[in-house]
Design a protein around this motif. Structure first.
Motif, PDB file in Angstrom:
ATOM      1  N   ALA A  66       0.812  -1.227   0.000  1.00 40.86           N
ATOM      2  CA  ALA A  66       0.000   0.000   0.000  1.00 40.86           C
ATOM      3  C   ALA A  66       0.842   1.273   0.000  1.00 40.86           C
ATOM      4  O   ALA A  66       0.303   2.366  -0.031  1.00 40.86           O
ATOM      5  N   GLY A  67       2.165   1.145   0.008  1.00 41.41           N
ATOM      6  CA  GLY A  67       3.035   2.316   0.057  1.00 41.41           C
ATOM      7  C   GLY A  67       3.768   2.544  -1.247  1.00 41.41           C
ATOM      8  O   GLY A  67       3.674   1.745  -2.182  1.00 41.41           O
ATOM      9  N   ARG A  68       4.504   3.632  -1.293  1.00 40.81           N
ATOM     10  CA  ARG A  68       5.286   3.934  -2.496  1.00 40.81           C
ATOM     11  C   ARG A  68       6.575   3.120  -2.545  1.00 40.81           C
ATOM     12  O   ARG A  68       7.067   2.793  -3.619  1.00 40.81           O
ATOM     13  N   THR A  69       7.166   2.841  -1.389  1.00 35.39           N
ATOM     14  CA  THR A  69       8.387   2.039  -1.338  1.00 35.39           C
ATOM     15  C   THR A  69       7.980   0.578  -1.197  1.00 35.39           C
ATOM     16  O   THR A  69       7.245   0.228  -0.284  1.00 35.39           O
ATOM     17  N   LYS A  70       8.461  -0.242  -2.119  1.00 36.94           N
ATOM     18  CA  LYS A  70       8.068  -1.643  -2.172  1.00 36.94           C
ATOM     19  C   LYS A  70       9.284  -2.546  -2.302  1.00 36.94           C
ATOM     20  O   LYS A  70      10.323  -2.132  -2.789  1.00 36.94           O
ATOM     21  N   SER A  71       9.082  -3.769  -1.915  1.00 37.02           N
ATOM     22  CA  SER A  71      10.051  -4.818  -2.179  1.00 37.02           C
ATOM     23  C   SER A  71       9.341  -5.845  -3.048  1.00 37.02           C
ATOM     24  O   SER A  71       8.262  -6.322  -2.702  1.00 37.02           O
ATOM     25  N   VAL A  72       9.944  -6.132  -4.197  1.00 35.21           N
ATOM     26  CA  VAL A  72       9.376  -7.091  -5.142  1.00 35.21           C
ATOM     27  C   VAL A  72      10.298  -8.293  -5.198  1.00 35.21           C
ATOM     28  O   VAL A  72      11.512  -8.138  -5.329  1.00 35.21           O
ATOM     29  N   THR A  73       9.722  -9.485  -5.089  1.00 39.52           N
ATOM     30  CA  THR A  73      10.525 -10.692  -5.254  1.00 39.52           C
ATOM     31  C   THR A  73      10.371 -11.189  -6.681  1.00 39.52           C
ATOM     32  O   THR A  73       9.296 -11.121  -7.271  1.00 39.52           O
ATOM     33  N   ILE A  74      11.489 -11.667  -7.203  1.00 36.62           N
ATOM     34  CA  ILE A  74      11.523 -12.248  -8.539  1.00 36.62           C
ATOM     35  C   ILE A  74      11.990 -13.685  -8.352  1.00 36.62           C
ATOM     36  O   ILE A  74      13.110 -13.924  -7.892  1.00 36.62           O
TER      37      ILE A  74
END
Length: 108
Positions: free
Chosen positions: A77-85
């Motif tokens: 829900a925020g602008r800073t995200k962590s995405v897993t690949i």
């Protein structure tokens, strides 16, 4: 580098701008504490996961990987995200490390 190995793949730190007028990757930057992140802007609005879905599709297209390999791990829900690949961690670290290094050298 905003990339780190995790079990079964890698994690990529992002700062997302929804309703950014276009879907594009704006390059690398760092926050006030010096932590690096990848700047991403999408035209989708930040409601009901639309911006997150647009970010994952953009990354999949840019990295030439299947969309199913990407998931928002934190910061949904925020602008800073962590995405897993998901995938082979060593190969992803090498390939994405090269891709990020190229982004650093490419103007604007």
């Amino acid at each position: 580098m905003p990339l780190r190995p995790v079990s079964g793949g890698v994690s990529l730190r992002l700062r997302v701008t929804p309703r950014g007028g276009a879907d594009r990757i704006d390059g690398l930057a760092a926050d006030a504490s010096g932590e690096p992140f990848l700047r991403v802007r999408v035209s989708a609005v930040a409601e009901k996961g639309k911006a997150n879905d647009a970010v994952l599709k953009l990354l999949a297209r840019a990295l030439r990987l299947p969309r199913s390999a990407f998931a928002v791990a934190s910061g949904e829900a925020g602008r800073t995200k962590s995405v897993t690949i998901s995938g082979d961690t060593e190969r992803l670290m090498a390939d994405l490390g090269d891709w990020l290094a190229h982004l650093e050298k490419t103007p604007g």
